[in-house]
Design a protein around this motif. Structure first.
Motif, PDB file in Angstrom:
ATOM      1  N   VAL A   1     -31.020 -44.155  16.057  1.00 21.82           N
ATOM      2  CA  VAL A   1     -30.173 -44.845  16.986  1.00 21.82           C
ATOM      3  C   VAL A   1     -29.506 -43.882  17.511  1.00 21.82           C
ATOM      4  N   ALA A   2     -28.558 -42.934  16.664  1.00 18.51           N
ATOM      5  CA  ALA A   2     -27.534 -42.221  16.864  1.00 18.51           C
ATOM      6  C   ALA A   2     -28.300 -40.781  17.824  1.00 18.51           C
ATOM      7  N   GLN A   3     -29.610 -40.731  17.574  1.00 15.27           N
ATOM      8  CA  GLN A   3     -30.221 -39.557  18.199  1.00 15.27           C
ATOM      9  C   GLN A   3     -30.259 -39.987  19.634  1.00 15.27           C
ATOM     10  N   GLY A   4     -30.564 -41.054  19.903  1.00 12.93           N
ATOM     11  CA  GLY A   4     -30.674 -41.880  21.254  1.00 12.93           C
ATOM     12  C   GLY A   4     -29.310 -41.808  22.038  1.00 12.93           C
ATOM     13  N   VAL A   5     -28.281 -42.039  21.077  1.00 10.17           N
ATOM     14  CA  VAL A   5     -26.906 -42.032  21.754  1.00 10.17           C
ATOM     15  C   VAL A   5     -26.547 -40.671  22.130  1.00 10.17           C
ATOM     16  N   ILE A   6     -26.817 -39.574  21.356  1.00 12.59           N
ATOM     17  CA  ILE A   6     -26.408 -38.368  21.692  1.00 12.59           C
ATOM     18  C   ILE A   6     -27.134 -37.863  22.755  1.00 12.59           C
ATOM     19  N   ALA A   7     -28.373 -38.273  23.151  1.00 16.15           N
ATOM     20  CA  ALA A   7     -29.201 -37.810  24.390  1.00 16.15           C
ATOM     21  C   ALA A   7     -28.658 -38.446  25.714  1.00 16.15           C
ATOM     22  N   ALA A   8     -28.113 -39.872  25.500  1.00 19.09           N
ATOM     23  CA  ALA A   8     -27.328 -40.576  26.317  1.00 19.09           C
ATOM     24  C   ALA A   8     -26.082 -39.915  26.745  1.00 19.09           C
ATOM     25  N   MET A   9     -25.229 -39.490  25.869  1.00 11.67           N
ATOM     26  CA  MET A   9     -24.125 -38.618  25.910  1.00 11.67           C
ATOM     27  C   MET A   9     -24.239 -37.476  26.883  1.00 11.67           C
ATOM     28  N   GLY A  10     -25.370 -36.631  26.493  1.00 11.44           N
ATOM     29  CA  GLY A  10     -25.679 -35.587  27.182  1.00 11.44           C
ATOM     30  C   GLY A  10     -25.925 -35.845  28.727  1.00 11.44           C
ATOM     31  N   GLU A  11     -26.666 -36.947  28.905  1.00 12.81           N
ATOM     32  CA  GLU A  11     -27.052 -37.314  30.378  1.00 12.81           C
ATOM     33  C   GLU A  11     -25.531 -37.654  30.919  1.00 12.81           C
ATOM     34  N   LEU A  12     -24.580 -38.167  30.396  1.00  7.76           N
ATOM     35  CA  LEU A  12     -23.304 -38.241  31.022  1.00  7.76           C
ATOM     36  C   LEU A  12     -22.509 -37.075  30.845  1.00  7.76           C
ATOM     37  N   GLY A  13     -22.823 -35.977  30.356  1.00  8.08           N
ATOM     38  CA  GLY A  13     -21.701 -34.969  30.439  1.00  8.08           C
ATOM     39  C   GLY A  13     -20.922 -34.928  29.221  1.00  8.08           C
ATOM     40  N   LEU A  14     -21.187 -35.864  28.191  1.00  9.53           N
ATOM     41  CA  LEU A  14     -20.272 -35.951  26.906  1.00  9.53           C
ATOM     42  C   LEU A  14     -20.658 -35.149  25.902  1.00  9.53           C
ATOM     43  N   ARG A  15     -19.771 -34.683  25.088  1.00  9.02           N
ATOM     44  CA  ARG A  15     -20.341 -33.849  23.901  1.00  9.02           C
ATOM     45  C   ARG A  15     -19.700 -34.660  22.524  1.00  9.02           C
ATOM     46  N   PRO A  16     -20.422 -34.793  21.530  1.00 10.03           N
ATOM     47  CA  PRO A  16     -19.885 -35.252  20.241  1.00 10.03           C
ATOM     48  C   PRO A  16     -18.879 -34.320  19.729  1.00 10.03           C
ATOM     49  N   GLY A  17     -17.988 -34.742  19.107  1.00 12.36           N
ATOM     50  CA  GLY A  17     -16.794 -33.673  18.594  1.00 12.36           C
ATOM     51  C   GLY A  17     -15.678 -33.433  19.550  1.00 12.36           C
ATOM     52  N   ARG A  18     -15.984 -33.684  20.893  1.00 16.91           N
ATOM     53  CA  ARG A  18     -15.079 -33.121  21.854  1.00 16.91           C
ATOM     54  C   ARG A  18     -14.625 -34.508  22.667  1.00 16.91           C
ATOM     55  N   GLU A  19     -15.334 -34.845  23.688  1.00 15.19           N
ATOM     56  CA  GLU A  19     -15.111 -36.152  24.487  1.00 15.19           C
ATOM     57  C   GLU A  19     -14.929 -37.301  23.711  1.00 15.19           C
ATOM     58  N   LEU A  20     -15.871 -37.275  22.618  1.00 18.58           N
ATOM     59  CA  LEU A  20     -16.186 -38.607  21.859  1.00 18.58           C
ATOM     60  C   LEU A  20     -16.274 -37.865  20.140  1.00 18.58           C
ATOM     61  N   VAL A  21     -15.861 -38.593  19.298  1.00 17.27           N
ATOM     62  CA  VAL A  21     -15.800 -38.238  17.938  1.00 17.27           C
ATOM     63  C   VAL A  21     -17.115 -39.132  17.568  1.00 17.27           C
ATOM     64  N   VAL A  22     -18.069 -38.671  16.990  1.00 17.76           N
ATOM     65  CA  VAL A  22     -19.377 -39.601  16.318  1.00 17.76           C
ATOM     66  C   VAL A  22     -19.474 -39.440  14.996  1.00 17.76           C
ATOM     67  N   VAL A  23     -19.494 -40.789  14.258  1.00 15.06           N
ATOM     68  CA  VAL A  23     -19.726 -40.935  12.915  1.00 15.06           C
ATOM     69  C   VAL A  23     -21.101 -41.690  12.890  1.00 15.06           C
ATOM     70  N   SER A  24     -22.089 -41.303  12.106  1.00 15.68           N
ATOM     71  CA  SER A  24     -23.341 -41.620  11.966  1.00 15.68           C
ATOM     72  C   SER A  24     -23.813 -41.810  10.649  1.00 15.68           C
ATOM     73  N   HIS A  25     -24.438 -43.015  10.242  1.00 20.26           N
ATOM     74  CA  HIS A  25     -25.268 -42.722   8.980  1.00 20.26           C
ATOM     75  C   HIS A  25     -26.555 -41.761   9.038  1.00 20.26           C
TER      76      HIS A  25
END
Length: 364
Positions: free
Chosen positions: A277-301
């Motif tokens: 699910v997190a892979q899909g989330v990160i792909a969606a973030m990229g489509e919106l110009g968001l980066r993990p660890g910068r605009e949004l801290v992402v924690v995943s199992h």
């Protein structure tokens, strides 16, 4: 990073804790090995002699121990070596999941060999082979007494196996005596602390709806976030659908887009309870110009050895295959012994007693 092992659950009766401990000692010992004295057991567990006597009485009834007047209590010399079956689906060959299942397979072999158990494998010969071709042989072996219990590594079955022996599954197969699954409730609590450590003040949550664990983990996360002063509510949560790799990825992508579109106050932290699910989330973030660890801290199992989530900015909550193998073996031994199972990965689990898993990538 060293594995964090759980202590037995506090909700078990005192004698059951002693019983489970002694059964584990017996399984790892050779026939004739002396057990700890009653005095030593009373001191270790802080219980009365009546509690110790009750546990020892059950072990005698099971034929696991024998007493010698004036000498003590010993592992029975008449113990039968247990024969474990391992039915492993084609997922062992699926390169999309990385090396996790190979690591789990090796960990199971090591643990069973160390206990002196015999292992019979029912594994497809190639990625194209159907695991169902192994079922008739398994059933025949069980009927002949060549298999005492089965470890089932398969994500789903429409119908139970026609077996009278105990079955333990990795995953959520309802007919298994025990189900060994990642401890989503502990992961959810741990994730809240990971966001707190990164100074997040507003959080969102995406779970996976493959059982009741999705909504339960969400509720645990919201309570723990509130306790830590992190703003989070049900409007900032999604329980994603989809199953296994491709479906979970697509579900994660759709869930993030829906979540981001409806939130007026954007979160600075996000918890995702499944690595695909997190892979899909990160792909969606990229489509919106968001980066993990910068605009949004992402924690995943993430399961150890998985080939997904290589992004170093994602905080990874890891389950170790050695720990999961220990849970599988303890669960099957408990099912065969008719005794309680105390391992943290074995369902049903309690939100109040589950220890916290490992967190990688969290600042010290």
């Amino acid at each position: 990073m060293p594995a964090h092992r759980a202590a037995p659950s506090d909700h078990l009766p005192k004698y059951a804790k002693v019983l489970a401990h002694l059964q584990a000692v017996i399984r790892a010992a050779a026939p004739g090995t002396a057990l700890p004295t009653i005095t030593a057991l009373r001191a270790e567990f802080g219980v009365s002699q009546a509690t110790i006597d009750r546990a020892l009485g059950e072990l005698r009834a099971q034929g696991l121990i024998e007493s010698r007047r004036g000498a003590g209590t010993f592992v029975s010399g008449r113990l039968k070596r247990r024969h474990y079956g391992l039915l492993f689906s084609h997922i062992l060959f699926d390169s999309r999941v990385g090396t996790f299942y190979h690591l789990l397979f090796a960990a199971l072999q090591r643990r069973l060999e160390a206990s002196g158990a015999l292992l019979r494998l029912y594994v497809p010969n190639s990625p194209d082979a159907d695991v169902e071709t192994k079922v008739p042989l398994l059933v025949a072996d069980a009927q002949q007494g060549l298999v005492d219990g089965l470890i089932l590594i398969q994500h789903w079955r429409a119908h139970p196996l026609p077996l009278s022996i105990p079955v333990v599954s990795l995953g959520r197969l309802p007919f298994a005596a025990h189900r060994v699954i990642p401890d989503d409730l502990a992961l959810a609590r741990c994730a809240a602390h990971a966001l707190f450590g990164r100074q997040c003040r507003r959080a969102a949550f995406i779970g996976l709806d493959v059982s009741q664990d999705g909504p339960l983990a969400r509720d645990v996360f919201l309570r723990e976030a509130a306790r830590l002063g992190i703003a989070a509510n049900s409007d900032a949560t999604v329980i994603a659908g989809g199953y296994f790799i491709d479906g979970a990825r697509q579900s994660g992508r759709e869930a993030f887009h829906a979540l981001w579109a409806r939130l007026h106050e954007k979160p600075d932290g996000l918890v995702v309870m499944n690595e695909y699910v997190a892979q899909g989330v990160i792909a969606a973030m990229g489509e919106l110009g968001l980066r993990p660890g910068r605009e949004l801290v992402v924690v995943s199992h993430v399961t150890k050895g998985a080939s997904v989530l290589t992004n170093t900015e994602v905080i990874r909550m890891e389950d170790d295959p050695d720990d999961i193998a220990a849970g599988i073996v303890e669960a099957l031994d408990s099912a065969m012994d008719g005794s309680p199972c105390t391992d943290r990965f074995v369902a049903p689990r309690s939100a109040d007693t589950s220890p916290e898993p490992l967190v990688a990538g969290q600042p010290g």
